[in-house]
Design a protein around this motif. Structure first.
Motif, PDB file in Angstrom:
ATOM      1  N   THR A   1     109.365 -95.701  -8.371  1.00 38.89           N
ATOM      2  CA  THR A   1     108.918 -94.537  -9.146  1.00 38.89           C
ATOM      3  C   THR A   1     108.877 -94.877 -10.627  1.00 38.89           C
ATOM      4  OG1 THR A   1     111.216 -93.887  -9.018  1.00 38.89           O
ATOM      5  CG2 THR A   1     109.673 -92.736  -7.598  1.00 38.89           C
ATOM      6  N   VAL A   2     109.874 -95.649 -11.064  1.00 43.36           N
ATOM      7  CA  VAL A   2     109.902 -96.048 -12.469  1.00 43.36           C
ATOM      8  C   VAL A   2     108.715 -96.954 -12.776  1.00 43.36           C
ATOM      9  CG1 VAL A   2     111.179 -97.393 -14.161  1.00 43.36           C
ATOM     10  CG2 VAL A   2     112.374 -95.770 -12.704  1.00 43.36           C
ATOM     11  N   SER A   3     108.437 -97.888 -11.856  1.00 45.11           N
ATOM     12  CA  SER A   3     107.276 -98.759 -12.056  1.00 45.11           C
ATOM     13  C   SER A   3     106.020 -97.915 -12.180  1.00 45.11           C
ATOM     14  CB  SER A   3     107.126 -99.712 -10.878  1.00 45.11           C
ATOM     15  OG  SER A   3     108.332-100.349 -10.603  1.00 45.11           O
ATOM     16  N   ALA A   4     105.893 -96.923 -11.302  1.00 43.56           N
ATOM     17  CA  ALA A   4     104.706 -96.077 -11.347  1.00 43.56           C
ATOM     18  C   ALA A   4     104.618 -95.365 -12.690  1.00 43.56           C
ATOM     19  CB  ALA A   4     104.752 -95.064 -10.213  1.00 43.56           C
ATOM     20  N   LEU A   5     105.749 -94.849 -13.167  1.00 43.20           N
ATOM     21  CA  LEU A   5     105.750 -94.158 -14.462  1.00 43.20           C
ATOM     22  C   LEU A   5     105.320 -95.107 -15.574  1.00 43.20           C
ATOM     23  CD1 LEU A   5     108.923 -91.928 -14.877  1.00 43.20           C
ATOM     24  CD2 LEU A   5     106.550 -91.251 -15.030  1.00 43.20           C
TER      25      LEU A   5
ATOM     26  N   ARG B   1     119.128-106.029 -14.480  1.00 42.87           N
ATOM     27  CA  ARG B   1     119.664-105.941 -15.837  1.00 42.87           C
ATOM     28  C   ARG B   1     118.932-106.897 -16.764  1.00 42.87           C
ATOM     29  NH1 ARG B   1     125.180-106.055 -13.316  1.00 42.87           N
ATOM     30  NH2 ARG B   1     125.492-108.094 -14.229  1.00 42.87           N
ATOM     31  N   ARG B   2     118.664-108.103 -16.244  1.00 42.78           N
ATOM     32  CA  ARG B   2     117.932-109.073 -17.053  1.00 42.78           C
ATOM     33  C   ARG B   2     116.535-108.563 -17.377  1.00 42.78           C
ATOM     34  NH1 ARG B   2     119.974-113.308 -14.289  1.00 42.78           N
ATOM     35  NH2 ARG B   2     118.246-113.283 -12.817  1.00 42.78           N
ATOM     36  N   ALA B   3     115.895-107.945 -16.388  1.00 38.98           N
ATOM     37  CA  ALA B   3     114.529-107.446 -16.598  1.00 38.98           C
ATOM     38  C   ALA B   3     114.513-106.350 -17.657  1.00 38.98           C
ATOM     39  CB  ALA B   3     113.960-106.931 -15.288  1.00 38.98           C
ATOM     40  N   GLY B   4     115.539-105.502 -17.642  1.00 39.07           N
ATOM     41  CA  GLY B   4     115.621-104.442 -18.651  1.00 39.07           C
ATOM     42  C   GLY B   4     115.734-105.040 -20.045  1.00 39.07           C
ATOM     43  N   LEU B   5     116.609-106.032 -20.161  1.00 40.87           N
ATOM     44  CA  LEU B   5     116.781-106.695 -21.460  1.00 40.87           C
ATOM     45  C   LEU B   5     115.476-107.333 -21.912  1.00 40.87           C
ATOM     46  CD1 LEU B   5     118.390-108.032 -23.763  1.00 40.87           C
ATOM     47  CD2 LEU B   5     118.993-109.841 -22.189  1.00 40.87           C
TER      48      LEU B   5
ATOM     49  N   VAL C   1     113.172 -97.579 -25.262  1.00 33.86           N
ATOM     50  CA  VAL C   1     114.575 -97.522 -24.832  1.00 33.86           C
ATOM     51  C   VAL C   1     114.668 -97.007 -23.401  1.00 33.86           C
ATOM     52  CG1 VAL C   1     116.765 -96.366 -25.230  1.00 33.86           C
ATOM     53  CG2 VAL C   1     115.466 -97.219 -27.160  1.00 33.86           C
ATOM     54  N   CYS C   2     113.959 -95.896 -23.123  1.00 34.09           N
ATOM     55  CA  CYS C   2     114.020 -95.303 -21.783  1.00 34.09           C
ATOM     56  C   CYS C   2     113.529 -96.284 -20.738  1.00 34.09           C
ATOM     57  CB  CYS C   2     113.160 -94.048 -21.706  1.00 34.09           C
ATOM     58  SG  CYS C   2     113.752 -92.741 -22.718  1.00 34.09           S
ATOM     59  N   SER C   3     112.422 -96.985 -21.038  1.00 33.02           N
ATOM     60  CA  SER C   3     111.889 -97.886 -20.029  1.00 33.02           C
ATOM     61  C   SER C   3     112.889 -98.991 -19.727  1.00 33.02           C
ATOM     62  CB  SER C   3     110.556 -98.466 -20.481  1.00 33.02           C
ATOM     63  OG  SER C   3     110.764 -99.345 -21.546  1.00 33.02           O
ATOM     64  N   ALA C   4     113.515 -99.553 -20.773  1.00 28.24           N
ATOM     65  CA  ALA C   4     114.467-100.637 -20.540  1.00 28.24           C
ATOM     66  C   ALA C   4     115.623-100.156 -19.661  1.00 28.24           C
ATOM     67  CB  ALA C   4     114.991-101.171 -21.868  1.00 28.24           C
ATOM     68  N   LEU C   5     116.135 -98.949 -19.971  1.00 30.07           N
ATOM     69  CA  LEU C   5     117.288 -98.457 -19.210  1.00 30.07           C
ATOM     70  C   LEU C   5     116.882 -98.093 -17.780  1.00 30.07           C
ATOM     71  CD1 LEU C   5     119.118 -96.328 -21.896  1.00 30.07           C
ATOM     72  CD2 LEU C   5     119.753 -98.554 -21.002  1.00 30.07           C
ATOM     73  N   LEU C   6     115.632 -97.647 -17.600  1.00 33.10           N
ATOM     74  CA  LEU C   6     115.194 -97.300 -16.245  1.00 33.10           C
ATOM     75  C   LEU C   6     114.899 -98.555 -15.417  1.00 33.10           C
ATOM     76  CD1 LEU C   6     112.974 -94.169 -16.850  1.00 33.10           C
ATOM     77  CD2 LEU C   6     115.001 -94.297 -15.424  1.00 33.10           C
ATOM     78  N   ILE C   7     114.372 -99.593 -16.072  1.00 33.39           N
ATOM     79  CA  ILE C   7     114.123-100.836 -15.339  1.00 33.39           C
ATOM     80  C   ILE C   7     115.454-101.398 -14.830  1.00 33.39           C
ATOM     81  CG2 ILE C   7     113.391-103.242 -15.596  1.00 33.39           C
ATOM     82  CD1 ILE C   7     111.303-102.156 -17.641  1.00 33.39           C
ATOM     83  N   ALA C   8     116.492-101.268 -15.679  1.00 32.01           N
ATOM     84  CA  ALA C   8     117.813-101.765 -15.295  1.00 32.01           C
ATOM     85  C   ALA C   8     118.578-100.734 -14.476  1.00 32.01           C
ATOM     86  CB  ALA C   8     118.611-102.133 -16.546  1.00 32.01           C
TER      87      ALA C   8
ATOM     88  N   LEU D   1     116.907 -89.722 -17.840  1.00 32.55           N
ATOM     89  CA  LEU D   1     116.089 -90.749 -18.492  1.00 32.55           C
ATOM     90  C   LEU D   1     114.606 -90.532 -18.224  1.00 32.55           C
ATOM     91  CD1 LEU D   1     118.182 -94.010 -18.034  1.00 32.55           C
ATOM     92  CD2 LEU D   1     117.558 -92.919 -20.172  1.00 32.55           C
ATOM     93  N   VAL D   2     114.283 -90.106 -16.988  1.00 26.07           N
ATOM     94  CA  VAL D   2     112.863 -89.877 -16.675  1.00 26.07           C
ATOM     95  C   VAL D   2     112.310 -88.754 -17.547  1.00 26.07           C
ATOM     96  CG1 VAL D   2     111.328 -88.928 -14.922  1.00 26.07           C
ATOM     97  CG2 VAL D   2     112.827 -90.826 -14.352  1.00 26.07           C
ATOM     98  N   LEU D   3     113.081 -87.681 -17.687  1.00 26.33           N
ATOM     99  CA  LEU D   3     112.593 -86.570 -18.523  1.00 26.33           C
ATOM    100  C   LEU D   3     112.456 -87.001 -19.974  1.00 26.33           C
ATOM    101  CD1 LEU D   3     114.270 -83.276 -17.331  1.00 26.33           C
ATOM    102  CD2 LEU D   3     111.907 -84.001 -17.137  1.00 26.33           C
ATOM    103  N   LEU D   4     113.427 -87.793 -20.441  1.00 32.60           N
ATOM    104  CA  LEU D   4     113.352 -88.283 -21.826  1.00 32.60           C
ATOM    105  C   LEU D   4     112.131 -89.187 -21.996  1.00 32.60           C
ATOM    106  CD1 LEU D   4     114.917 -88.252 -24.496  1.00 32.60           C
ATOM    107  CD2 LEU D   4     116.094 -90.303 -23.769  1.00 32.60           C
ATOM    108  N   PHE D   5     111.888 -89.993 -20.970  1.00 29.56           N
ATOM    109  CA  PHE D   5     110.754 -90.920 -20.956  1.00 29.56           C
ATOM    110  C   PHE D   5     109.434 -90.141 -21.058  1.00 29.56           C
ATOM    111  CE2 PHE D   5     109.103 -94.794 -18.310  1.00 29.56           C
ATOM    112  CZ  PHE D   5     108.691 -95.410 -19.461  1.00 29.56           C
TER     113      PHE D   5
END
Lengths: 582, 489
Positions: free
Chosen positions: A241-245, A158-162, A142-149, A113-117
């Motif tokens: 790391t996801v937040s940083a991205l 999961r709620r935050a991703g949604l 899409v990538c951000s939602a799935l990475l947040i979750a 997901l990170v690479l796709l992001f």
């Protein structure tokens, strides 16, 4: 063919399917593959940035014939600069992930997901037309939602991703309409054609306003501007790391990038510029104030991002010749110091196992290198010369001075809030007395090295950017005393205030909060994000949810109701006929 | 003149007969008994696809050609680019369902009738799609409904019989209305050909006929408020039947509506005077039904806690988008609707196939009992997640482009005057798509990411081959849309 420009985004995207394949061979291969892929992308982008050529758009095969769209790559100053910056920060974050995500399950999902992001963000930046841009824009969402979750066992994550997906998608809906309206208006969505002076001359301010406004709503969703900002603080449920991205390299910059790209169109309409300016300044103030009241270190950083992005939109809304450049400069600068702040904060969170600042304090001695990195991030954020934040803020501020006293004053307030919350965060985390019994130590080298690299970049970036002519500001080669003095005075004053209320006179400040009702109420309102979340959840709970249940009850088991409904339509058709509507 | 419609139908009908025989004759020989009927059916559909593909080039001309043909199914047929592509979509989904069903039914005596009905259904679908006049259309329409009743009742428990009866009543009402509409059009124009619709819209009486015809045919496409049978059928039928109804029958229903408006569209293949007639009343009716359909579909889906019901309301919403495109009475709208039939069909049948083999009780497909499926079986989780994302129009799946095409047709029809009704219909479409995230993310959050409640059995890889292929087709459409758009459509 400019192969390097194509490969910048094709390499990370093409490596996505290799990650699951690598996991079959050796688990550790996944992380290293991601490092290699983003590293290659960085190398290619840097090569492009160091060998400037004329702006060009290259196309291959027709991709979406219904809108005459080809797959294109756009090579100009803006795309090369932003791509290099995105690749640089992403590469460092992926290296940091090697240590940070070491023992986490689900690494195949994480690294793919990170690479796709990252690949999608680079593809977005290098897009030559709006349709391709929108394609990648959606992929980024899409990538951000799935990475947040990513930590799926946490319901909050999961709620935050949604939430991130729904709110940004609300903006995307506006952007989709804008993309297609652009095609209907211009007959093309290729940037070089639609933004050419002759093409823009055919549409006046009247047509530019709805187009630009719809694009801006899209940008507001992606870049978390008030009132579409609520998803960003919640997105902190993801790995750091996801937040940083999201905050530094990818997601939120996309909105600003869109407005900069579309600036020739946007600046045609004065009323649109005022809306952008108003939303930008409002977000800068709301974000700054909420950051000042938050106790979760990642939420402080999240609100800070909202505030900094607000400054970028304000720069665009000021509608000056340099607006696009100033916004881009601050995007790069914010990306660097915010990535640094997140990585340092990540090390603290890993060491202490909490994100609550009231359990931190006095870490400066135990985590020297991390402290140094965080200190640099805070100083850059508050705009201390000669760190990169100073230059980019100064660029925006000089535009404001040129346009009038009201934006100037409001920007100074935003600057004051920035220094207040960033120093408060610094003092509460690293100074004062220790509040945690835990034995803390520096993180492993894979996490320290990226932090160090970002620290160096925060110090040196302005030189590289300005002397390589990556940022071209006409009115900006030597800072003017009239612009630097007020902002430095504000910095000093608010830094001292932050010191006073968090360290020196902390107990008195806390007492004041308890005694004076208005102060306490304000603090509570701010720490609840000023009620935006409450507004949305009650809109869902009180309006949408009952409505959907009501509509769903139309469909019943009983045949009589169903036949009745059918008869109703038939009668309707006959009534229309009798009324002469057919 | 391409002959593929009759040849394809002959092959499918013969296949139906042979698969019945294969099951009866194979009672003594186990492999034939177990796989004979399924193999015959799958082979018949595969051969039809080859026949269709070989006749494809002839059907890409700019004009529709009508010609009575000599065959077992002698009648008047149309084979233009829209017909051919829709028939292709339907055959691909029928092929997938047939291949998937070979292992689905455990009782061998069910297989013969099941595959025979599947083939007669497919045969009727191809007939409806390629019909050139009202009589042909109506005959195959009834054939489709009758095969449908049989297939839906195939679960042989109370729920599926109930669904079948409800379907029977609603489709019956629809057929009657359609027949009445056809009669009105005939009395207004003296023509039973679809082409006659052009003449009918010049008088209010003729327009009434077209409107009633649209409403009648709309039952099969699940146009609100005639959609009420769809959730029952999707939940009551056995999974392969739900897969074929959701993927092929609903799409054919929408295509029947497209066939009715096609003769009114300049450049749509029929000779239309320029400027084309603008039956404002019909366009408003279609637009209004589209708005109601997408709103009711999405809002009802939000309230569902059962995956099969949720999917059925999502189909209703998709019908709404396609109707909105058709309401523009433009070639772009026609292309958008037909392209969506393909994209939506692929994803919906794929969804029912990954739901997999469970008892057809309502409880087995509730989100709660599916909770955590993705955790216990990663491959299944991946399929659920990507199907859900695909359904909300995320790239890189085909539905992403469908969404763009629908909005493009609406905004083109709106022209440069922004506050026109088509502009607001476009806004309604994009906002509805955002709403659909609400329920599809619920699927991701519970089925894929939730904590498993029950111990779920891992499914053999062979169960996932067919749905994965449909998913792959959707991804290919999404990555390289030009292989369809601008070349065959």
């Amino acid at each position: 063919m400019i192969y390097s420009a194509w490969l910048v985004w094709v390499v990370p995207l093409a490596s996505v399917p290799l990650i699951p394949a690598a996991s079959l061979l050796d688990g550790r291969l996944r992380g290293w593959l991601a490092v290699a892929s983003t590293g290659a992308s960085l190398g290619l982008a840097t090569f492009g940035a160091m060998s400037p050529g004329p702006a060009s758009t290259e196309s291959v095969a027709i991709w979406f014939p219904s809108m005459h769209v080809s797959v294109q790559v756009e090579v100009d100053g803006l795309s090369v600069l932003v791509a290099t910056f995105v690749a640089f920060v992403s590469f460092l974050i992926v290296v940091y992930s090697l240590g940070y995500m070491k023992d986490e399950p689900g690494q195949t999902r994480y690294y793919s997901l990170v690479l796709l992001f990252v690949g999608s963000m680079l593809g977005l930046v290098m897009s030559g037309n709006l349709v391709q841009f929108y394609f990648f824009w959606e992929l980024v969402g899409v990538c951000s939602a799935l990475l947040i979750a990513f930590w799926t066992d946490r319901p909050a994550a999961r709620r935050a991703g949604l939430k991130a997906f729904v709110v940004t998608r609300l903006g995307d809906a506006a952007l989709l309409v804008a993309v297609i309206l652009t095609f209907v208006t211009f007959g093309t969505t290729t940037f070089s054609n639609m933004l050419s002076p002759s093409s823009l001359a055919t549409v006046g301010a009247g047509a530019a306003f709805p187009l630009g406004l719809l694009m801006f709503v899209g940008a507001m969703g992606k870049s978390a501007q008030v009132p579409l900002h609520g998803w960003l603080p919640d997105a902190m449920e993801g790995p750091t790391t996801v937040s940083a991205l999201i905050h530094a390299a990818t997601m939120v910059n996309a909105g600003v990038f869109l407005m900069v790209r579309m600036y020739p169109l946007v600046q045609l309409s004065n009323s649109l510029l005022s809306i952008v300016l108003a939303v930008g300044i409002l977000s800068a103030l709301v974000g700054g104030a909420c950051a000042f009241a938050a106790d979760d270190i990642k939420r402080v950083l999240a609100y800070s991002t909202i505030s900094q992005l607000g400054l970028m939109f304000a720069a665009i809304g000021l509608g000056a010749y340099d607006s696009g450049q100033a916004a881009t400069y601050h995007m790069v600068s914010q990306g660097l110091f915010k990535a640094l702040a997140f990585l340092a904060a990540g090390s603290v969170i890993t060491a202490l196992g909490t994100r609550d600042m009231s359990e931190m304090g006095g870490l400066a001695k135990k985590m020297k290198y991390t402290y140094l990195g965080f200190l640099l991030a805070v100083l850059a954020m508050s705009g201390l010369p000669p760190l990169v934040g100073f230059w980019s803020k100064d660029a925006i501020f000089s535009l404001a001075i040129g346009s009038g006293p009201a934006p100037t004053a409001l920007l100074l307030v935003a600057f004051a809030l920035t220094s207040l919350y960033s120093f408060r965060m610094l003092f509460r985390v690293f100074h004062g007395e220790r509040r945690s019994e835990k034995d803390v130590s520096e993180p492993p080298r894979s996490m320290l090295l990226p932090t160090a690299a970002l620290s160096v970049s925060v110090v040196l970036a302005w030189g590289v950017l300005q002397y390589q002519n990556l940022v071209n500001l006409s009115a900006f080669s030597s800072p003017d005393l009239a612009t630097t003095l007020p902002s430095l005075a504000v910095l000093a004053a608010s830094g001292t205030t932050a010191y006073a209320i968090t360290l020196r006179y902390r107990s008195r400040a806390v007492g004041l909060l308890q005694r004076v009702w208005a102060l306490g109420a304000m603090r509570n309102a701010l720490s609840r994000g000023l009620g935006f979340d409450w507004l949305y959840s009650s809109a869902y709970g009180r309006v949408l949810s009952p409505l959907s249940r009501g509509v769903a009850s139309l469909q019943t088991e009983r045949l009589r109701t169903n036949a009745g409904l059918a008869v109703f339509v038939v009668v309707l058709v006959f009534v229309l006929y009798a009324a002469g509507a057919l | 003149m391409s002959m593929w419609p009759t040849t394809v139908m002959e092959v499918l009908f013969a296949g139906a007969m042979i698969s019945l025989l294969a099951e009866m004759g194979g009672r003594a020989y186990k492999p034939l008994r177990d796989y004979g009927a399924g193999l015959v059916a799958t082979l018949a559909i595969a051969i039809s696809l080859v026949i269709l593909a070989s006749g494809w080039a002839e059907s890409l001309g700019p004009m529709v050609q009508l010609q009575p043909v000599q065959s077992f199914f002698a009648s008047l047929y149309v084979a233009d680019r829209f017909t051919t592509f829709t028939a292709f979509a339907v055959l691909v989904i029928a092929l997938a369902v047939s291949a998937y069903s070979m292992r689905y039914f455990s009782r061998p005596d069910l297989k013969g009738p099941f595959f025979a009905l599947l083939l007669t259904l497919t045969c009727s679908l191809v007939g409806v799609i390629s019909a050139g006049d009202f009589i042909t259309l109506f005959l195959f329409w009834e054939g489709m409904s009758i095969s449908g009743y049989g297939l839906v009742a195939f679960g042989k428990d109370k729920l599926s019989v109930e669904a079948s009866v409800k379907y029977f009543f609603m489709a019956g009402i629809g057929s009657l209305l359609a027949l009445y509409g056809m009669a009105v059009i005939y009395s207004a124009t003296g023509s039973m050909q679809l082409q006659g619709i052009l003449g009918a819209v010049s008088s209010p009486y003729g327009q009434l006929g077209v409107a009633v015809l649209l409403v009648g045919l709309g039952v099969e496409a699940a146009v609100v408020p005639l959609h009420t049978w769809l959730p029952d059928v999707y939940t009551g039928a056995s999974l392969p039947v739900s897969a074929v109804v959701s993927g092929a029958v609903t799409g054919t229903g929408v295509f029947a509506l497209a066939k009715v408006v096609q003769p009114l569209i300049a450049g749509g293949g029929y000779p239309v005077p320029i400027p084309a007639p603008e039956p404002v009343g019909l366009a408003t009716l279609l637009g209004g039904l589209a708005l109601a359909t997408m709103l009711v579909g999405n809002l009802s889906a939000l309230a569902q806690s059962n995956l099969r019901k949720l999917l059925s309301f999502s189909s209703v919403a998709q019908t709404g988008y396609m109707l909105a495109a058709l309401s523009t009475l433009s070639v772009a709208g026609l292309v958008a609707a037909v392209f969506t039939i393909w994209n939506h069909g692929l994803l919906k049948s794929n969804f029912f196939m990954i739901l997999g083999k469970n008892d057809s009780s309502l409880d087995a497909s509730s989100l709660d009992s599916l909770r955590g499926t993705g955790r216990s079986d990663r491959r299944l989780g991946f399929l659920y997640a990507s199907s859900s994302l695909a359904m909300v129009g995320a790239p890189p799946f085909g539905l992403f482009w469908s969404e763009i095409l629908v909005v493009q047709s609406l905004l083109t029809a709106a022209g440069s005057s922004y506050p026109s009704p088509y502009f607001w219909l476009a806004v309604a479409v994009v906002l509805n798509i955002v709403t659909s995230i609400g329920y599809y993310f619920k699927v991701i959050n519970t089925v894929v990411f939730g904590e498993p409640r029950n111990v779920l059995q891992r499914r053999p890889l062979t169960d996932l081959v067919v749905p994965s292929s449909l998913m792959a087709a959707s991804v290919i459409t999404g990555l390289v849309p030009f292989i369809i758009l601008g070349s065959v459509l």
